[in-house]
Scaffold this active site. Structure first.
Site, short mmCIF file in Angstrom:
data_model
loop_
_atom_site.label_atom_id
_atom_site.label_comp_id
_atom_site.label_asym_id
_atom_site.label_seq_id
_atom_site.Cartn_x
_atom_site.Cartn_y
_atom_site.Cartn_z
N SER A 105 11.11 16.89 0.72
CA SER A 105 10.90 18.06 1.59
C SER A 105 9.96 19.02 0.89
O SER A 105 10.11 19.33 -0.28
CB SER A 105 12.25 18.73 1.88
N LYS A 106 8.96 19.46 1.65
CA LYS A 106 7.95 20.33 1.05
C LYS A 106 8.56 21.66 0.63
O LYS A 106 8.21 22.22 -0.38
CB LYS A 106 6.81 20.58 2.04
N ARG A 107 9.50 22.14 1.44
CA ARG A 107 10.05 23.47 1.16
C ARG A 107 10.84 23.49 -0.16
O ARG A 107 10.71 24.40 -0.96
CB ARG A 107 10.91 23.94 2.34
N ASP A 108 11.63 22.43 -0.37
CA ASP A 108 12.45 22.39 -1.59
C ASP A 108 11.61 22.25 -2.84
O ASP A 108 12.10 22.46 -3.94
CB ASP A 108 13.42 21.21 -1.53
N ASN A 109 10.39 21.83 -2.67
CA ASN A 109 9.59 21.54 -3.84
C ASN A 109 8.37 22.43 -3.96
O ASN A 109 7.35 22.04 -4.51
CB ASN A 109 9.22 20.07 -3.84
#
Ligand code: GLU
Length: 314
Positions: free
Chosen positions: A245-249
């Protein structure tokens, strides 16, 4: 293509081309490190291009956030930043040439019509191959919506510096593909080809999610009479469930990353992910020192082909 802004002939030119649809993330950081290291290792330039063409997806403030993050990590780029949102005239000119030469045609099909008529997705990409309904002229009663380029029946083959020999049959994967969308925006495939040519890019280093875009771009380069750069597609960073997930990273100061004290560690993790064996650096080593090592020692032959998790540092 214009050549006025080209660097001296023979200079290798790499680039990093983030889309400001969110903060930099681990996957795009890997592409930044890989493209920077390969360009600098070859004694070349590393350009930065903001791919803010898909305006509905652009998130305000993200372009600046990405640039600040790269700066804090110790990256420095060559020349002016190119922004796709300001380059419509160049894309328009390329489209006109393709139309005049008969390589591109107007298409009046809607998404729903294509989904109904298209053949089943091929090659696990989940993409529908357009069955070239409008290739020989708009059927009666249809208005032009998008513009498509005619793909050849023969496969397009290229050598990727990481992934090896690759061959794609565009007729099977996607059919005639869109170069100008129904909403009037120029498609990524066309913009990238025009920009890489105008910026004199000789090496394209990016994530393997774009591997199947490469034959589309090579086709457009051939039709526009542009040189084909060298390609290196880097393995993708996966998360616990497969896709990350882009948001978590997010790799951004705004996302709470301590990029000042720990940026060096993050870059070392990205380099190890790319199969490199950097020496140990003192804790808190500045990112610029790690990048200087990468610029001197990066070895593309060591980059793995398989996607894998990146054991991240916070
Ligand atoms: N803008 C694209 C992305 O962020 C990269 C395009 C490219 O490197 O060709 O995924």
């Amino acid at each position: 293509m214009t050549s006025s802004s080209h660097p001296r002939p023979g200079t290798p030119v790499g680039r990093f081309a983030p889309s400001p649809t969110g903060p930099l993330h681990i996957g795009s950081l890997v592409a930044a490190v890989g493209s920077y290291a390969m360009a600098k290792r070859a004694g070349g330039l590393w350009l930065l291009r903001m791919e803010d063409l898909d305006t509905p997806r652009v998130v305000p403030g993200m372009a600046d956030d990405i640039l600040r993050t790269l700066e804090v990590l110790g990256f420095s780029w060559d020349g002016e930043i190119v922004r796709q949102s300001r380059r419509s005239a160049a894309y328009e000119a390329a489209l006109e040439r393709l139309l005049a030469a008969g390589h591109v045609y107007p298409c009046g099909c809607s998404r729903v019509e294509i989904a109904r008529a298209a053949t089943a997705p091929h090659d696990g990409e989940g993409e529908l191959a357009y069955p070239n309904i409008c290739r020989d002229g708009l059927p009666p009663g249809k208005e032009p919506r998008s513009y498509r380029v005619k793909v050849p029946a023969e496969p397009i083959t290229f050598h990727d510096l990481v992934m090896g020999e690759k061959s794609y049959n565009l007729a099977r994967i996607c059919g005639d593909f869109v170069v100008r969308r129904a909403d009037g925006l120029f498609a990524y495939q066309l913009a990238v080809v025009v920009d890489d040519a105008d910026q004199g890019v000789t090496q394209v280093v990016r994530g393997a999610d774009l591997l199947s875009s490469t034959p589309r771009q090579i086709l457009l380069q051939r039709l526009l009479g542009c040189d084909t750069p060298a390609y290196a597609h880097l393995p993708l960073v996966t998360g616990p469930g497969g896709k990350l997930s882009k948001r978590d990273n997010a790799v951004s100061l705004a996302a709470g990353r301590d990029l000042v004290a720990r940026g060096g560690e993050l870059l070392l993790a990205a380099l190890r992910f790319l199969g490199q064996e950097p020496p140990s650096f003192p804790a808190g080593a500045p990112g610029a020192e790690v990048l200087a090592w990468a610029a001197a020692s990066f070895d593309v032959a060591k980059v793995p082909t398989q996607s894998s998790p990146l054991y991240d540092v916070r």
